[in-house]
Design a protein around this motif. Sequence first.
Motif: not given
Length: 108
Positions: A76-101
């Motif tokens: 959410v922070v990555y999405t709503v702020t002007p931060i532009v660093w894709p590894p941060m977003f994919t890190a969140g995706l990977g972590w949340l994917t693992r929790i969901a699994i």
Amino acid sequence: MTTITGGRVRSGSVATRVRRGGWGVLALFLGAFAVFESVKYGVPTTAAALVFFAVPDLFRRHRAAHLGWIPLAVLVVYTVTPIVWPPMFTAGLGWLTRIAIDRTVRRG
């Protein structure tokens, strides 16, 4: 309905199966999204997704590594702020994917 058989609790309720199915669908979506972002942005994003996918295993004894709201907050922070660093977003995706699994297969 929950039954106790030989000291083990078996949960066969429809709500439990629906909840686990929902986590499974979320895991598939997040995993596909992480792969999409990794292909789009390259090696650094792939590495971030893979490292943070392993976070719950690396910090097995720390409850915070298994809380879903932390990687969700990163997304959410990555999405709503002007931060532009894709590894941060994919890190969140990977972590949340693992929790969901983990929650899909009853480990969380």
